[in-house]
Design a protein around this motif. Sequence first.
Motif, PDB file in Angstrom:
ATOM      1  N   ARG A  42      -2.362 -19.943   0.327  1.00  0.00           N
ATOM      2  CA  ARG A  42      -1.681 -19.050   1.248  1.00  0.00           C
ATOM      3  C   ARG A  42      -0.597 -19.739   2.048  1.00  0.00           C
ATOM      4  O   ARG A  42       0.098 -19.102   2.825  1.00  0.00           O
ATOM      5  N   GLY A  43      -0.521 -21.066   1.919  1.00  0.00           N
ATOM      6  CA  GLY A  43       0.471 -21.796   2.691  1.00  0.00           C
ATOM      7  C   GLY A  43       0.107 -21.925   4.155  1.00  0.00           C
ATOM      8  O   GLY A  43       0.980 -22.118   5.003  1.00  0.00           O
ATOM      9  N   GLU A  44      -1.201 -21.821   4.468  1.00  0.00           N
ATOM     10  CA  GLU A  44      -1.618 -21.970   5.858  1.00  0.00           C
ATOM     11  C   GLU A  44      -1.956 -23.419   6.144  1.00  0.00           C
ATOM     12  O   GLU A  44      -1.970 -24.265   5.252  1.00  0.00           O
ATOM     13  N   ASP A  45      -2.264 -23.698   7.431  1.00  0.00           N
ATOM     14  CA  ASP A  45      -2.733 -25.037   7.796  1.00  0.00           C
ATOM     15  C   ASP A  45      -4.100 -25.260   7.164  1.00  0.00           C
ATOM     16  O   ASP A  45      -4.869 -24.316   6.976  1.00  0.00           O
ATOM     17  N   LEU A  46      -4.413 -26.512   6.869  1.00  0.00           N
ATOM     18  CA  LEU A  46      -5.739 -26.808   6.332  1.00  0.00           C
ATOM     19  C   LEU A  46      -6.778 -26.605   7.430  1.00  0.00           C
ATOM     20  O   LEU A  46      -6.489 -26.824   8.607  1.00  0.00           O
ATOM     21  N   PRO A  47      -7.967 -26.153   7.052  1.00  0.00           N
ATOM     22  CA  PRO A  47      -8.994 -25.917   8.072  1.00  0.00           C
ATOM     23  C   PRO A  47      -9.442 -27.230   8.721  1.00  0.00           C
ATOM     24  O   PRO A  47      -9.518 -28.261   8.060  1.00  0.00           O
ATOM     25  N   VAL A  48      -9.711 -27.137  10.004  1.00  0.00           N
ATOM     26  CA  VAL A  48     -10.282 -28.302  10.688  1.00  0.00           C
ATOM     27  C   VAL A  48     -11.782 -28.104  10.737  1.00  0.00           C
ATOM     28  O   VAL A  48     -12.283 -27.000  10.560  1.00  0.00           O
ATOM     29  N   SER A  49     -12.497 -29.180  10.993  1.00  0.00           N
ATOM     30  CA  SER A  49     -13.942 -29.098  10.942  1.00  0.00           C
ATOM     31  C   SER A  49     -14.547 -30.127  11.867  1.00  0.00           C
ATOM     32  O   SER A  49     -14.030 -31.233  11.998  1.00  0.00           O
ATOM     33  N   ARG A  50     -15.663 -29.757  12.504  1.00  0.00           N
ATOM     34  CA  ARG A  50     -16.347 -30.764  13.310  1.00  0.00           C
ATOM     35  C   ARG A  50     -17.530 -31.347  12.551  1.00  0.00           C
ATOM     36  O   ARG A  50     -18.308 -32.106  13.093  1.00  0.00           O
ATOM     37  N   PHE A  51     -17.658 -30.984  11.292  1.00  0.00           N
ATOM     38  CA  PHE A  51     -18.786 -31.509  10.513  1.00  0.00           C
ATOM     39  C   PHE A  51     -18.800 -33.029  10.417  1.00  0.00           C
ATOM     40  O   PHE A  51     -19.865 -33.637  10.565  1.00  0.00           O
ATOM     41  N   PRO A  52     -17.648 -33.699  10.186  1.00  0.00           N
ATOM     42  CA  PRO A  52     -17.701 -35.163  10.100  1.00  0.00           C
ATOM     43  C   PRO A  52     -18.294 -35.810  11.346  1.00  0.00           C
ATOM     44  O   PRO A  52     -19.088 -36.749  11.250  1.00  0.00           O
ATOM     45  N   VAL A  53     -17.929 -35.266  12.522  1.00  0.00           N
ATOM     46  CA  VAL A  53     -18.472 -35.829  13.761  1.00  0.00           C
ATOM     47  C   VAL A  53     -19.981 -35.617  13.813  1.00  0.00           C
ATOM     48  O   VAL A  53     -20.745 -36.545  14.124  1.00  0.00           O
ATOM     49  N   LEU A  54     -20.415 -34.389  13.498  1.00  0.00           N
ATOM     50  CA  LEU A  54     -21.849 -34.095  13.553  1.00  0.00           C
ATOM     51  C   LEU A  54     -22.611 -34.983  12.574  1.00  0.00           C
ATOM     52  O   LEU A  54     -23.684 -35.512  12.904  1.00  0.00           O
ATOM     53  N   LEU A  55     -22.037 -35.150  11.377  1.00  0.00           N
ATOM     54  CA  LEU A  55     -22.723 -35.961  10.377  1.00  0.00           C
ATOM     55  C   LEU A  55     -22.821 -37.413  10.842  1.00  0.00           C
ATOM     56  O   LEU A  55     -23.875 -38.046  10.726  1.00  0.00           O
ATOM     57  N   SER A  56     -21.730 -37.943  11.400  1.00  0.00           N
ATOM     58  CA  SER A  56     -21.814 -39.349  11.820  1.00  0.00           C
ATOM     59  C   SER A  56     -22.797 -39.512  12.967  1.00  0.00           C
ATOM     60  O   SER A  56     -23.513 -40.517  13.032  1.00  0.00           O
ATOM     61  N   LEU A  57     -22.851 -38.524  13.865  1.00  0.00           N
ATOM     62  CA  LEU A  57     -23.843 -38.611  14.942  1.00  0.00           C
ATOM     63  C   LEU A  57     -25.260 -38.586  14.370  1.00  0.00           C
ATOM     64  O   LEU A  57     -26.125 -39.367  14.778  1.00  0.00           O
ATOM     65  N   ALA A  58     -25.492 -37.699  13.402  1.00  0.00           N
ATOM     66  CA  ALA A  58     -26.828 -37.601  12.805  1.00  0.00           C
ATOM     67  C   ALA A  58     -27.201 -38.906  12.109  1.00  0.00           C
ATOM     68  O   ALA A  58     -28.329 -39.399  12.246  1.00  0.00           O
ATOM     69  N   VAL A  59     -26.239 -39.476  11.373  1.00  0.00           N
ATOM     70  CA  VAL A  59     -26.526 -40.737  10.686  1.00  0.00           C
ATOM     71  C   VAL A  59     -26.806 -41.838  11.705  1.00  0.00           C
ATOM     72  O   VAL A  59     -27.720 -42.656  11.515  1.00  0.00           O
ATOM     73  N   ALA A  60     -26.052 -41.835  12.803  1.00  0.00           N
ATOM     74  CA  ALA A  60     -26.285 -42.847  13.834  1.00  0.00           C
ATOM     75  C   ALA A  60     -27.682 -42.700  14.429  1.00  0.00           C
ATOM     76  O   ALA A  60     -28.396 -43.689  14.624  1.00  0.00           O
ATOM     77  N   VAL A  61     -28.087 -41.455  14.692  1.00  0.00           N
ATOM     78  CA  VAL A  61     -29.424 -41.222  15.264  1.00  0.00           C
ATOM     79  C   VAL A  61     -30.499 -41.713  14.300  1.00  0.00           C
ATOM     80  O   VAL A  61     -31.445 -42.415  14.700  1.00  0.00           O
ATOM     81  N   VAL A  62     -30.344 -41.374  13.005  1.00  0.00           N
ATOM     82  CA  VAL A  62     -31.338 -41.815  12.021  1.00  0.00           C
ATOM     83  C   VAL A  62     -31.360 -43.339  11.944  1.00  0.00           C
ATOM     84  O   VAL A  62     -32.433 -43.951  11.863  1.00  0.00           O
ATOM     85  N   ALA A  63     -30.188 -43.963  11.994  1.00  0.00           N
ATOM     86  CA  ALA A  63     -30.137 -45.420  11.908  1.00  0.00           C
ATOM     87  C   ALA A  63     -30.842 -46.062  13.092  1.00  0.00           C
ATOM     88  O   ALA A  63     -31.626 -47.008  12.933  1.00  0.00           O
ATOM     89  N   VAL A  64     -30.580 -45.540  14.308  1.00  0.00           N
ATOM     90  CA  VAL A  64     -31.243 -46.093  15.497  1.00  0.00           C
ATOM     91  C   VAL A  64     -32.749 -45.882  15.393  1.00  0.00           C
ATOM     92  O   VAL A  64     -33.542 -46.794  15.664  1.00  0.00           O
ATOM     93  N   ALA A  65     -33.149 -44.671  14.963  1.00  0.00           N
ATOM     94  CA  ALA A  65     -34.577 -44.392  14.816  1.00  0.00           C
ATOM     95  C   ALA A  65     -35.207 -45.375  13.839  1.00  0.00           C
ATOM     96  O   ALA A  65     -36.313 -45.880  14.062  1.00  0.00           O
ATOM     97  N   MET A  66     -34.464 -45.656  12.768  1.00  0.00           N
ATOM     98  CA  MET A  66     -35.016 -46.558  11.756  1.00  0.00           C
ATOM     99  C   MET A  66     -35.174 -47.974  12.310  1.00  0.00           C
ATOM    100  O   MET A  66     -36.187 -48.640  12.055  1.00  0.00           O
TER     101      MET A  66
END
Lengths: 103, 150
Positions: free
Chosen positions: B115-139
């Motif tokens: 459609r020639g629009e802007d690419l969608p933005v997403s906060r998923f990368p931030v959420l995923l890195s936070l989740a991975v960080a939490v799991v890593a600290v827990a581990m």
Amino acid sequence: MTGGARDPGLQPERTRLAWRRTTLSFTVVALLALRQVLRAGLGAAGTVALALGLLAWLGFLRVAHRRVGGMGAAEPAPLMVRHALAAAVCTVVLAVCAAVMLF
Amino acid sequence: MSGTNDSGPCTGGPDEPARRGGPGRGLRLWFAPQRVREEGDTPDYRFSLANERTFLAWIRTALALIGGGFAVDQFLPHLAWGVRAGLALALLAAGVLCALRAVNHWVRCERAMRRGEDLPVSRFPVLLSLAVAVVAVAMVVVVLFGWEGR
């Protein structure tokens, strides 16, 4: 872009290699699943989960194979939605099998 | 075959039905793949391939998380079962989310490019890195202090 000309950015080659890397990653995880079942002993649920996981692996191989075959064209057609969906579903199935194997 | 001329003259006016649709539209596109092709113009094939490689990179991320789930279960055998299963399940769930989101984001990017629009933005990368960080600290905590539990 004229048909038949080589893309100076080697986009089809890079995409083909990306599919290869992903197939390789999938294979490693499938081998981990195999190791999991061999270690824990072949229970009924574990065997079914392993079979499902191997099916998912075969499904992913099939999608990847077809896509890699299509990369030979000078201007490859875009990835089809059902192929992308199939690749993701195979990944999800593998994760579900992994969860079943935990128990 | 060339993929750059199959859209024809339909660039899509504002009254075209494919233009309408709310938040659920991305999900519907998963199951009606031909509709992606109906909208807008086919972008330069190189952009589609770049989008595809990004999709594959996210799939590999999902596979790495799933592999991490297996690894927790197989290579930390001395942990209490509950802790081990909890960590493994958290990683597996993250892998599932990552794979589903990979398709969703790929479809949305593909549609935006057509459609020639802007690419969608997403906060998923931030959420995923936070989740991975939490799991890593827990581990780390679990491996350092929870080694005794069986």
